[in-house]
Design a protein around this motif. Structure first.
Motif, short mmCIF file in Angstrom:
data_model
loop_
_atom_site.label_atom_id
_atom_site.label_comp_id
_atom_site.label_asym_id
_atom_site.label_seq_id
_atom_site.Cartn_x
_atom_site.Cartn_y
_atom_site.Cartn_z
N LEU A 14 -1.73 -10.58 17.87
CA LEU A 14 -0.78 -11.23 18.41
C LEU A 14 0.16 -10.42 19.60
N LEU A 15 0.05 -9.29 19.57
CA LEU A 15 0.82 -8.46 20.42
C LEU A 15 -0.15 -7.44 20.92
N ARG A 16 -0.24 -6.96 22.10
CA ARG A 16 -1.24 -5.78 22.26
C ARG A 16 -0.55 -4.52 22.86
N ASP A 17 0.82 -4.70 22.72
CA ASP A 17 1.49 -3.40 23.13
C ASP A 17 2.04 -2.80 22.00
N ARG A 18 2.11 -1.51 21.79
CA ARG A 18 2.43 -0.53 20.74
C ARG A 18 4.18 -0.85 20.65
N GLY A 19 4.83 -0.86 21.91
CA GLY A 19 6.26 -0.96 21.86
C GLY A 19 6.84 -2.28 21.29
N GLU A 20 6.08 -3.32 21.77
CA GLU A 20 6.38 -4.55 21.40
C GLU A 20 6.08 -4.88 20.08
N CYS A 21 5.12 -4.26 19.54
CA CYS A 21 4.63 -4.45 18.14
C CYS A 21 5.83 -3.93 17.39
N ARG A 22 6.18 -2.66 17.78
CA ARG A 22 7.32 -1.97 16.81
C ARG A 22 8.74 -2.78 17.13
N ASP A 23 8.77 -3.47 18.27
CA ASP A 23 10.12 -4.41 18.19
C ASP A 23 9.91 -5.53 17.13
N ARG A 24 8.67 -6.05 17.09
CA ARG A 24 8.41 -7.22 16.48
C ARG A 24 8.80 -7.08 14.75
N VAL A 25 8.27 -5.79 14.45
CA VAL A 25 8.36 -5.15 13.19
C VAL A 25 9.84 -5.18 12.85
N GLU A 26 10.59 -4.48 13.87
CA GLU A 26 12.15 -4.36 13.77
C GLU A 26 12.78 -5.83 13.44
N ASN A 50 0.84 -1.10 -0.03
CA ASN A 50 0.06 -0.03 0.02
C ASN A 50 0.85 1.26 -0.19
N PRO A 51 0.85 1.98 -1.13
CA PRO A 51 1.67 3.30 -1.00
C PRO A 51 1.49 4.18 0.00
N ARG A 52 0.28 4.14 0.61
CA ARG A 52 0.06 5.17 1.62
C ARG A 52 0.32 4.97 2.97
N MET A 53 0.90 3.72 3.10
CA MET A 53 1.46 3.18 4.47
C MET A 53 2.94 3.13 4.52
N THR A 54 3.63 3.22 5.91
CA THR A 54 5.01 3.08 5.92
C THR A 54 5.17 1.44 6.05
N ILE A 55 6.43 1.38 5.78
CA ILE A 55 6.72 -0.30 5.84
C ILE A 55 6.63 -0.93 7.23
N GLY A 56 6.65 0.22 8.32
CA GLY A 56 6.18 -0.28 9.70
C GLY A 56 4.97 -0.73 9.89
N GLN A 57 3.98 0.29 9.19
CA GLN A 57 2.59 -0.08 9.43
C GLN A 57 2.15 -1.24 8.51
N ILE A 58 2.86 -1.39 7.20
CA ILE A 58 2.32 -2.59 6.42
C ILE A 58 2.71 -3.90 7.28
N ILE A 59 3.66 -3.90 7.78
CA ILE A 59 4.27 -5.11 8.59
C ILE A 59 3.38 -5.17 9.85
N GLY A 60 3.36 -4.23 10.39
CA GLY A 60 2.71 -4.45 11.89
C GLY A 60 1.08 -4.39 11.88
N GLU A 61 0.59 -3.94 10.90
CA GLU A 61 -1.00 -4.06 10.76
C GLU A 61 -1.49 -5.37 11.23
N PRO A 62 -1.11 -6.64 10.49
CA PRO A 62 -1.65 -7.92 10.60
C PRO A 62 -1.31 -8.39 12.23
N ILE A 63 -0.19 -7.89 12.80
CA ILE A 63 0.16 -8.40 14.07
C ILE A 63 -0.92 -7.89 15.14
N TRP A 64 -1.17 -6.50 14.76
CA TRP A 64 -2.25 -5.68 15.47
C TRP A 64 -3.80 -6.42 15.47
N VAL A 65 -3.98 -6.38 13.98
CA VAL A 65 -5.33 -6.69 13.67
C VAL A 65 -5.42 -8.29 14.33
N HIS A 66 -4.45 -9.04 14.22
CA HIS A 66 -4.82 -10.68 14.65
C HIS A 66 -4.66 -10.54 16.16
#
Lengths: 299, 336
Positions: free
Chosen positions: B137-149, B119-135
């Motif tokens: 798998l992680l409930r914490d924004r910080g953990e989610c960011r770490d997982r993306v990295e 999706n050209p309107r989303m950052t790479i972090g959002q693209i990879i992080g979104e499914p983790i968030w939607v499902h």
């Protein structure tokens, strides 16, 4: 060291962001001087509307029977009306009404239209068919007739006028946005979103809507001019904004007709304001469309 | 042999995905006012195969033979016309939207075009992080960011890329992002729909190596769709050859390349040029006559018979079924 680079990148990106906007504006002015002229008039209107209290010479509602029907002079630049109200002040305050009604109705109308159009394209099949036929039904009425119907049902008043203008806008935007949505639906990132198990609402709002921004903005600016004209027409017909609220369409009505020969300034200046603003929005909208959509560009 | 080894062998051989009698027909409309269905494009016609846990199954065939459609049907991106898709024993074609959505995290896809798959309107972090968030798998924004990295590092990208937008990346980098997105939900099965055919040759090798490395690390199962025979040969364990919506041959990689049995496979393999000019000049090539027939109106009997060098009259009447000619080597040809 790593931190330094991070900060450097950050400040650089912030700077390039500003530079980008100025550059875009400059480029736009050079390539499309007419559009830039339209944008200038819009900016002046916006300033007049927001700073009305500071720049208007008189209160727009104060009647002064000592100064009835005065021709334009140093004291009253655009003359006074049959109640002795300053025409210039009423035009400046009228910009508020015009812009408020114009912006809110076209923004809400275009947004609703965009959501309907994208959803219709996304679901496709029967949903698409039914939604499109309903939109066709709405499209078969002329703008003003549909607006008149809505006012007749809901009654007059600013909010109802906004609704009345909004309703005919919805199908027009839905139609244009749907066609962009149809090609968008075939792109792999929408497939990816489906494969990732996202819900329909998320795909429509997060993945499709942001990607139809260009047609949305084009429709929005194209509507603005029409919305202002429609508001003026409805007010002129006595179905829009009610007296004593200063509105351009209202100023053309009533006494302005009666005194058209002896005091033409009462009708000429608000009429000019309407024409100029609609003209400005149309110029800007056309240029924006050309700038945003290379496919529509006619060389 | 110890017990654990035994059970491991068993899981390795058991099928993670089973395709049974898959058919996907697209309607062809005609008429100015009345949209009548005048025909069907038989994109996939009665295809059956299974994908074993942990293997890479190559799916080859020329363009238009239905290999991409097969992949999309397995992931339920297309509703199948007929047939069953069993994922870990569960028939996906019978599941409702909500049930399917939950299962989707176990099967992912990597697309061919790295440019339009993000999706050209989303950052790479959002693209990879979104499914983790939607499902969730992680409930914490910080953990989610770490997982993306972590995922970005895993696919060989700088974690700082999370801030970037897709247009700022090269084709190879984008494809890595696509792979990271597919891995974000810890999928067990990944359909790779020609993941390297849009990339430069040098980048192709990197992506192939990355896919292989990730497979070993997370014991992934791949369905690798491609038309590049050398790429398929390199990465696959077993290979399915498709022609005009049907399976022509299924065999082990070595077996298929060493002794192809179906005449179509033989022609396909002989179309690959040999790097040695002396050998290339001397070798005998099987050149097919004619064009690929339209999938709207496929030939009767064996779909390959009008172009087949060994066809006899009865090939035009009998549809050949897949037969196990040698152990684990299946061929759909009545002349073999």
């Amino acid at each position: 060291m790593a931190r330094e680079t991070a900060i450097a990148t950050k400040s650089f990106s912030g700077f390039s962001f500003l530079k980008g906007w100025a550059g875009v504006a400059l480029h736009f002015t050079r390539r499309r001087p007419l559009g830039a002229a339209g944008a200038l008039i819009i900016v002046i209107m916006l300033l007049a509307a927001t700073l009305a209290r500071l720049i208007s010479p008189y209160d727009p509602l104060t009647t002064d029977y000592a100064a009835m029907l005065q021709a334009p002079s140093a004291a009253h630049w655009f003359g006074t009306d049959s109640f002795g109200r300053d025409v210039l002040s009423r035009i400046i305050y009228g910009a508020r009404t015009a812009l408020w009604v114009g912006f809110s109705s076209s923004f809400v109308g275009a947004t609703l239209g965009a959501i309907i159009g994208v959803a219709s394209a996304y679901f496709g099949g029967k949903v698409d068919l039914i939604v499109q036929r309903f939109m066709d039904l709405l499209l078969s009425f002329p703008l003003i007739v549909l607006a008149l119907v809505v006012v007749a049902v809901l009654g007059t008043g600013t909010v109802n006028v906004i609704l009345a203008i909004m309703v005919p806008m919805v199908p027009r935007c839905a139609l244009v946005v749907r066609s962009s949505g149809l090609s968008l639906r075939q792109t792999p990132f929408i497939d990816a979103a489906r494969a990732l198990g996202f819900g329909h609402a998320r795909i429509i709002f997060r993945h499709m809507l942001p990607n139809v921004m260009a047609p949305f903005l084009i429709m929005l600016t194209a509507f603005l001019g029409q919305a202002i004209l429609l508001e003026a027409s409805l007010s002129f017909l006595g179905l829009g904004v009610a007296e004593p609220t200063p509105a351009w369409g209202l100023m053309l009505k009533g006494a302005a007709v009666e005194f058209a020969e002896t005091a033409p300034w009462m009708a000429v200046y608000p009429g000019l304001a309407i024409s100029l603003s609609v003209f400005a929005f149309n110029l800007f909208g056309d240029s924006l469309r050309d700038a945003l959509d290379p496919k529509l560009r006619v060389s | 042999m110890s017990r654990t080894q035994n059970s491991k062998l068993k899981t390795q051989n058991s099928a993670i995905v089973e395709v049974r009698g898959l058919k996907k027909y697209f309607p062809v409309f005609s008429g100015l006012f009345t949209q009548r269905v005048v025909g069907w494009v038989k994109a996939v016609d009665d295809v059956s195969f299974s994908i074993r846990r942990g293997e890479t199954l190559g799916l080859v065939g020329e363009s238009g033979c239905g290999k991409t459609t097969t992949g999309r049907c397995i992931l339920q991106l297309e509703r199948v016309t007929e047939g069953e898709i069993l994922f870990e024993g569960q028939d996906l074609t019978r599941l409702g939207d909500a049930e399917l959505r939950l299962l989707r995290r176990h099967m992912q896809i990597v697309f061919q075009d790295p440019y339009s798959s993000l999706n050209p309107r989303m950052t790479i972090g959002q693209i990879i992080g979104e499914p983790i968030w939607v499902h969730r798998l992680l409930r914490d924004r910080g953990e989610c960011r770490d997982r993306v990295e972590e995922l970005l590092t895993l696919v060989g990208l700088n974690p700082l890329m999370a801030q970037r937008y897709p247009h700022e990346l090269s084709g190879g980098q984008r494809q890595r992002v696509g792979i990271a997105r597919a891995l974000a939900l810890e999928a067990r099965f990944v359909v790779c729909d020609e993941p390297v055919s849009a990339l430069d040759v040098s980048i192709q090798a990197q992506i192939i190596n990355l896919l292989e490395e990730l497979q070993g690390r997370f014991s992934l199962t791949y369905l690798f769709i491609a038309h590049d025979l050398s790429v398929v040969r390199h990465i696959s364990d077993r290979i399915v050859v498709m022609y005009l919506g049907r399976v022509a041959e299924i065999a082990d990689r070595v077996e298929l390349y060493e002794s192809p049995l179906h005449p179509y496979t033989q022609a396909l393999l002989s179309a690959v040029p040999v790097p040695d000019p002396a050998v290339e000049a001397q070798r005998e090539r099987v050149v097919l006559k004619g064009e690929v027939p339209s999938p709207m109106n496929p030939p009767s009997g064996c779909v390959f018979h009008p172009r087949c060098p060994i066809a006899v009259e009865e090939c035009g009447q009998i549809v050949p079924q897949l037969r196990e000619i040698r152990p684990d080597h299946w061929v759909a040809c009545s002349r073999v």
